[in-house]
Design a protein around this motif. Structure first.
Motif, short mmCIF file in Angstrom:
data_model
loop_
_atom_site.label_atom_id
_atom_site.label_comp_id
_atom_site.label_asym_id
_atom_site.label_seq_id
_atom_site.Cartn_x
_atom_site.Cartn_y
_atom_site.Cartn_z
N LYS A 175 0.83 -1.21 0.00
CA LYS A 175 0.00 0.00 0.00
C LYS A 175 0.86 1.26 0.00
CE LYS A 175 -3.88 -2.22 2.39
NZ LYS A 175 -4.66 -2.28 3.65
N THR A 176 1.97 1.23 0.73
CA THR A 176 2.88 2.38 0.74
C THR A 176 3.46 2.61 -0.64
OG1 THR A 176 3.47 2.00 3.07
CG2 THR A 176 5.04 3.28 1.75
N TRP A 177 3.85 1.54 -1.32
CA TRP A 177 4.38 1.65 -2.68
C TRP A 177 3.31 2.21 -3.61
CZ3 TRP A 177 3.28 0.25 -7.60
CH2 TRP A 177 4.31 0.37 -8.54
N LEU A 178 2.09 1.74 -3.51
CA LEU A 178 1.00 2.20 -4.37
C LEU A 178 0.72 3.69 -4.18
CD1 LEU A 178 -1.41 -0.83 -3.87
CD2 LEU A 178 -0.39 -0.15 -6.05
N THR A 179 0.77 4.14 -2.95
CA THR A 179 0.54 5.56 -2.66
C THR A 179 1.60 6.42 -3.33
OG1 THR A 179 -0.50 5.02 -0.53
CG2 THR A 179 0.32 7.27 -0.81
N ALA A 180 2.86 6.00 -3.23
CA ALA A 180 3.96 6.75 -3.85
C ALA A 180 3.85 6.72 -5.37
CB ALA A 180 5.30 6.18 -3.40
N ALA A 181 3.49 5.56 -5.93
CA ALA A 181 3.37 5.44 -7.39
C ALA A 181 2.23 6.29 -7.93
CB ALA A 181 3.15 3.97 -7.76
N GLU A 182 1.14 6.36 -7.19
CA GLU A 182 0.02 7.20 -7.61
C GLU A 182 0.44 8.67 -7.67
OE1 GLU A 182 -4.67 7.41 -6.47
OE2 GLU A 182 -3.26 7.64 -4.81
N THR A 183 1.17 9.12 -6.66
CA THR A 183 1.67 10.49 -6.62
C THR A 183 2.62 10.76 -7.78
OG1 THR A 183 1.46 10.56 -4.21
CG2 THR A 183 2.92 12.18 -5.23
N GLN A 184 3.52 9.80 -8.04
CA GLN A 184 4.46 9.95 -9.15
C GLN A 184 3.74 10.11 -10.48
OE1 GLN A 184 6.42 6.37 -10.39
NE2 GLN A 184 8.17 7.44 -11.30
N HIS A 185 2.75 9.28 -10.72
CA HIS A 185 2.02 9.36 -11.99
C HIS A 185 1.24 10.67 -12.12
CE1 HIS A 185 2.88 5.03 -12.31
NE2 HIS A 185 2.65 5.19 -13.60
N LYS A 186 0.65 11.09 -11.04
CA LYS A 186 -0.10 12.35 -11.10
C LYS A 186 0.83 13.53 -11.39
CE LYS A 186 -3.72 15.01 -8.82
NZ LYS A 186 -3.26 16.26 -9.44
N THR A 187 1.99 13.54 -10.75
CA THR A 187 2.96 14.62 -10.98
C THR A 187 3.42 14.65 -12.43
OG1 THR A 187 3.73 14.51 -8.69
CG2 THR A 187 5.19 15.56 -10.28
N LEU A 188 3.82 13.48 -12.94
CA LEU A 188 4.31 13.39 -14.32
C LEU A 188 3.23 13.76 -15.32
CD1 LEU A 188 6.38 10.06 -14.14
CD2 LEU A 188 7.29 12.37 -14.44
N MET A 189 2.01 13.26 -15.10
CA MET A 189 0.93 13.52 -16.06
C MET A 189 0.42 14.94 -16.00
SD MET A 189 -1.12 9.86 -16.04
CE MET A 189 -2.21 10.34 -17.40
N ASP A 190 0.42 15.53 -14.80
CA ASP A 190 0.02 16.94 -14.68
C ASP A 190 1.01 17.83 -15.44
OD1 ASP A 190 -2.20 16.46 -13.18
OD2 ASP A 190 -1.28 16.95 -11.24
N LYS A 191 2.32 17.58 -15.26
CA LYS A 191 3.34 18.39 -15.93
C LYS A 191 3.26 18.24 -17.46
CE LYS A 191 6.83 18.60 -12.27
NZ LYS A 191 8.23 18.20 -11.90
N ALA A 192 2.92 17.03 -17.90
CA ALA A 192 2.86 16.77 -19.35
C ALA A 192 1.55 17.22 -19.97
CB ALA A 192 3.09 15.29 -19.61
N GLY A 193 0.59 17.60 -19.13
CA GLY A 193 -0.71 18.01 -19.65
C GLY A 193 -1.58 16.83 -20.05
#
Length: 356
Positions: free
Chosen positions: A334-352
């Motif tokens: 669950k800890t890994w999933l939380t970090a991965a979700e944040t990573q994807h949101k950051t990358l996708m937000d920056k990329a539009g």
């Protein structure tokens, strides 16, 4: 008259009385033990460890023939071959809406322990890119089976021998001059491409294809300048001397040291961070259940997949695909999933890429 000798009456001693009572005790104890054993046999099945009582649906939130589908069907074969389940496991593809169909199906399967799903990074990317009301928290995490690696590949005739040289060439070539091929849009390959752009200050023209095999073929034909394909999707072209790996996006080198091509192994490939490209990315291969399942039902599947991972078939598959063989369950997962979700949101937000 001769006297007739009468038999003497047997006289009870204190020991005889003790022995009689002790025999009674042993008889009573034996009866109690037998009753206890019979009682154990009469305990209902509900008190025993849970296991499936009917066929288990194994949902794949992607089409047939892809990486997730291949892994699910291989797992199905391992389970059947090694008799790891008493009930059949049936693979069902539900790929609609970039996998949303499969995820929403499992999300709605409340308290249903006879349905599991294999996940990849569309667990995060699909709701972000489409706005579908879904999160990994709507399901029950079971286990991380492995992480799929990504490698930066170029044609073997290209002059670049490292990720640093590749980035420098892309900068010198000018914005959008270098073509980066990948599978799909707003998914893993394009997200990594966007991460490279953000980290290195370069701009690519991203060219989407249907699958990793197509991407490798296009790179061999010099129709694109590079790709971020999985190892298994380009290893045959590497062996043939047509492609060159520059770096792997995992945080550590792939530990496999058996030679693959030109005397080099997967371990010979540096991480992208080692090469001056500050990008890390791996793709989840995990198992989830629907909401509301019980701890013993989760424990059954954790144990099942531990057994799958111990088979030679699984180990061979992991080696051929140069997977990161990390295994996580419970709070660690669950800890890994939380970090991965944040990573994807950051990358996708920056990329539009995030749906507004």
């Amino acid at each position: 008259m001769k006297d007739v000798q009468r038999p003497r009456c047997a006289r009870k001693t204190p020991f005889d009385s003790f022995a009689f009572k002790n025999t009674q005790r042993r008889t009573l104890a034996s009866g109690t033990a037998l009753a206890g054993a019979l009682g154990l046999l009469l305990i209902p099945n509900a008190a025993q460890a849970w296991e499936p009582t009917k066929s288990v649906e194994f949902v794949v939130p992607a089409g047939t023939g892809g990486g997730a589908d291949q892994m699910a069907r291989m797992i199905q074969g391992i389970i059947q071959k090694n008799n790891l389940m008493g009930q059949p496991i049936v693979v069902i593809n539900k790929s609609g809406g970039a996998g949303a169909e499969g995820f929403l199906d499992v999300k709605s399967s409340n308290r249903n322990p006879h349905k599991i799903i294999i996940t990849l990074s569309n667990l995060f990317t699909t709701p972000l890119a489409t706005g579908v009301p879904f999160s990994w928290k709507d399901m029950t995490p079971v286990a991380m089976l492995a992480l799929d690696n990504f490698v930066l590949w170029v044609n073997s005739e290209a002059p670049q021998k490292s990720a640093k040289e590749f980035v420098e060439a892309a900068k010198e070539g000018g914005a959008n001059r270098f073509k980066m091929g990948g599978t799909g849009s707003k998914q893993e390959d394009q997200i990594i491409t966007a991460a490279i752009e953000q980290s290195a200050g370069v701009t690519f023209t991203y060219v989407p294809y249907k699958g990793g095999g197509d991407v490798a073929a296009q790179l061999v034909g010099n129709h694109i300048n590079a790709s971020v394909n999985n190892p298994i999707e380009a290893v045959s072209q590497w062996r043939a001397g047509a492609l060159r790996p520059l770096c792997v996006f995992d945080k550590e080198r792939i530990p496999l040291k058996e030679p693959v091509a030109d005397g080099k192994s997967w371990n010979s490939i540096p991480t992208c961070k080692e090469s001056g490209l500050d990008v890390e990315y791996t793709m989840l291969r995990g198992i989830f259940m629907g909401p509301g399942v019980t701890p013993d039902q989760i424990a059954y599947y954790v144990d099942l997949f531990k057994k799958v991972r111990e088979t030679e078939e699984w180990k061979d598959f992991m080696a051929k695909g140069a997977f990161n063989v990390s295994f996580k369950t419970g709070d660690e997962f669950k800890t890994w999933l939380t970090a991965a979700e944040t990573q994807h949101k950051t990358l996708m937000d920056k990329a539009g890429f995030t749906k507004q």
